[in-house]
Design a protein around this motif. Structure first.
Motif, PDB file in Angstrom:
ATOM      1  N   UNK A   5      41.530  41.675  34.490  1.00 14.41           N
ATOM      2  CA  UNK A   5      40.915  40.451  35.000  1.00 14.41           C
ATOM      3  C   UNK A   5      39.435  40.718  35.244  1.00 14.41           C
ATOM      4  N   UNK A   6      38.576  39.723  35.043  1.00 15.33           N
ATOM      5  CA  UNK A   6      37.146  39.929  35.311  1.00 15.33           C
ATOM      6  C   UNK A   6      36.915  40.247  36.790  1.00 15.33           C
ATOM      7  N   UNK A   7      36.238  41.340  37.051  1.00 17.14           N
ATOM      8  CA  UNK A   7      35.980  41.719  38.437  1.00 17.14           C
ATOM      9  C   UNK A   7      35.155  40.654  39.145  1.00 17.14           C
ATOM     10  N   UNK A   8      34.225  40.044  38.429  1.00 13.96           N
ATOM     11  CA  UNK A   8      33.383  39.012  39.043  1.00 13.96           C
ATOM     12  C   UNK A   8      34.208  37.834  39.544  1.00 13.96           C
ATOM     13  N   UNK A   9      35.288  37.500  38.811  1.00 17.39           N
ATOM     14  CA  UNK A   9      36.150  36.394  39.236  1.00 17.39           C
ATOM     15  C   UNK A   9      36.850  36.733  40.541  1.00 17.39           C
ATOM     16  N   UNK A  10      37.381  37.945  40.648  1.00 18.12           N
ATOM     17  CA  UNK A  10      38.067  38.360  41.870  1.00 18.12           C
ATOM     18  C   UNK A  10      37.092  38.410  43.043  1.00 18.12           C
ATOM     19  N   UNK A  30      34.681  36.588  43.469  1.00 19.67           N
ATOM     20  CA  UNK A  30      34.317  35.222  43.829  1.00 19.67           C
ATOM     21  C   UNK A  30      35.365  34.515  44.661  1.00 19.67           C
ATOM     22  N   UNK A  31      36.545  35.113  44.817  1.00 26.58           N
ATOM     23  CA  UNK A  31      37.560  34.504  45.679  1.00 26.58           C
ATOM     24  C   UNK A  31      37.009  34.391  47.100  1.00 26.58           C
ATOM     25  N   UNK A  49      33.826  38.696  52.766  1.00 26.10           N
ATOM     26  CA  UNK A  49      33.671  40.104  53.146  1.00 26.10           C
ATOM     27  C   UNK A  49      32.396  40.689  52.553  1.00 26.10           C
ATOM     28  N   UNK A  50      32.129  40.380  51.300  1.00 28.87           N
ATOM     29  CA  UNK A  50      30.924  40.900  50.660  1.00 28.87           C
ATOM     30  C   UNK A  50      29.664  40.341  51.304  1.00 28.87           C
TER      31      UNK A  50
END
Length: 277
Positions: free
Chosen positions: A43-48, A50-51, A57-58
Motif C-alpha cells: 500500500x502507498x505509505x503516503x496514503x496510510x 494521510x489517515x 500524530x505526525x
C-alpha cells in the motif's frame, strides 16, 4: 529523545491496527489497498500517513521534521508491517476467521455518548476486562451521526465474557441520566433481533408461540406473515465487507438490548417494541 520515542510507538501501534486482522475484516478501503488474495500487497505509505489519526500524530512533530522519514523509523521494528521505500505491507497473510468465532468474542454495548470515541472505549474495556480489544465499531445513522451503541471485538471469548460481567455498570461510559451500560454478547443480540423481526413480520403466529412458551422465531418462508417471507434474517456483522473470504452484511437498523424474553415482556402482547437505540 523520550518524547520522540513515545510518539513513534503510538504511531506504530496505530498503523499496525490498520493492518490488523480485525480491522481488515471491517475496512473495505484498506482491503482494496492491499489488493486481494492473502492481502499482503503493498500500500502507498503516503496514503496510510494521510489517515486522520496517523496525520494527527505526525502533526505533533516539528514542522522541520520529515513525517515520512519519521514514520519509516517508527515502523522499522514492527512485527506486523514492513516498509520498503514509499510503500508498506503486512508481514504475514491475514488469518482466516469464521464469522461465528468472531461473533463469539464480540459484545454489544449501549448506551454510548456520541462524544465517546473508539480509543476511549477500547482503553476502558481492555483495562476492566484484562485483555486487549481487537476492534471497536460505532455504527452511524443516515445523518452521519453515531447512533449511541457499538460492537467491541476482543481477542478471546473469555475476555468477552468478562466484559458481559460488567453489564449494568454505571461507571464505564458517560450516558444521559446516568443510565447503566448494557453489555451482552453479539450472539444474544442477534437472537433478540431475530425475535423482534419475527414479531414484526409474523405478529399473530409470534404471539401464539409466546403464549405457548415457545420463543423461537418462525422459520423463513412461513406463510404466517402477510408477505409469506417469515422473519428477516438477523444481521451477521455490523459493517460491510466486499471480500469473498469475508462475508458482507448490511449495518443493523435497530439492535435490541433488552435481555428479557418475549414471554416475560407484557409490552409484546400490546405491540410495544423492546427497548433499543
Amino acid at each position: 529523545d523520550d518524547d520522540d520515542d513515545a510518539l513513534a510507538a503510538r504511531l506504530a501501534r496505530q498503523v499496525e491496527f490498520y493492518f490488523s486482522d480485525a480491522n481488515i475484516r471491517h475496512d473495505a478501503f484498506v482491503r482494496g489497498l492491499l489488493g486481494g488474495g492473502d492481502l499482503t500487497g503493498w500500500a502507498p505509505l503516503a496514503t496510510i500517513l494521510g489517515f486522520r489519526k496517523v496525520a494527527a500524530l505526525l502533526a505533533e512533530k516539528k514542522a522541520a521534521d520529515d513525517p515520512t522519514t519519521f514514520a519509516r523509523h517508527a515502523l522499522a521494528a514492527s512485527r506486523v508491517v514492513e516498509v520498503e521505500g514509499d510503500r508498506v505491507r503486512r508481514r504475514e497473510p491475514v488469518r482466516p476467521a469464521r464469522q461465528a468465532d468472531v461473533d463469539a468474542r464480540t459484545v454489544y454495548v449501549e448506551p454510548l455518548d456520541k462524544s465517546t470515541d473508539h480509543d476511549a472505549i477500547a482503553r476502558t474495556l481492555a483495562a476492566r476486562c484484562g485483555g486487549p480489544v481487537a476492534h471497536v465499531s460505532l455504527p452511524k445513522g443516515r445523518d452521519g451521526q453515531r447512533r449511541g451503541f457499538g460492537f467491541v471485538e476482543f481477542d478471546s471469548v473469555d475476555t468477552a465474557r468478562r466484559a458481559c460481567e460488567l453489564d449494568g455498570s454505571s461507571d464505564l461510559f458517560t450516558a444521559k441520566d446516568d443510565t447503566p451500560t448494557r453489555i451482552i454478547t453479539k450472539l444474544e443480540w442477534t437472537a433478540l433481533r431475530a425475535r423482534w423481526n419475527d414479531l414484526l413480520h409474523n405478529p399473530v403466529a409470534s404471539r401464539r408461540r409466546v403464549l405457548a412458551g415457545d420463543n423461537k422465531p418462525a422459520p423463513r418462508g412461513t406463510a404466517s406473515s402477510p408477505s409469506g417471507r417469515g422473519a428477516e434474517p438477523p444481521p451477521t456483522d455490523e459493517s460491510s465487507s466486499s471480500s469473498s473470504q469475508l462475508p458482507s452484511a448490511a449495518p443493523p437498523t435497530r439492535p435490541v438490548v433488552d435481555q428479557t424474553t418475549l414471554a416475560q415482556r407484557p409490552a409484546v402482547l400490546g405491540g410495544g417494541p423492546p427497548r433499543g437505540p
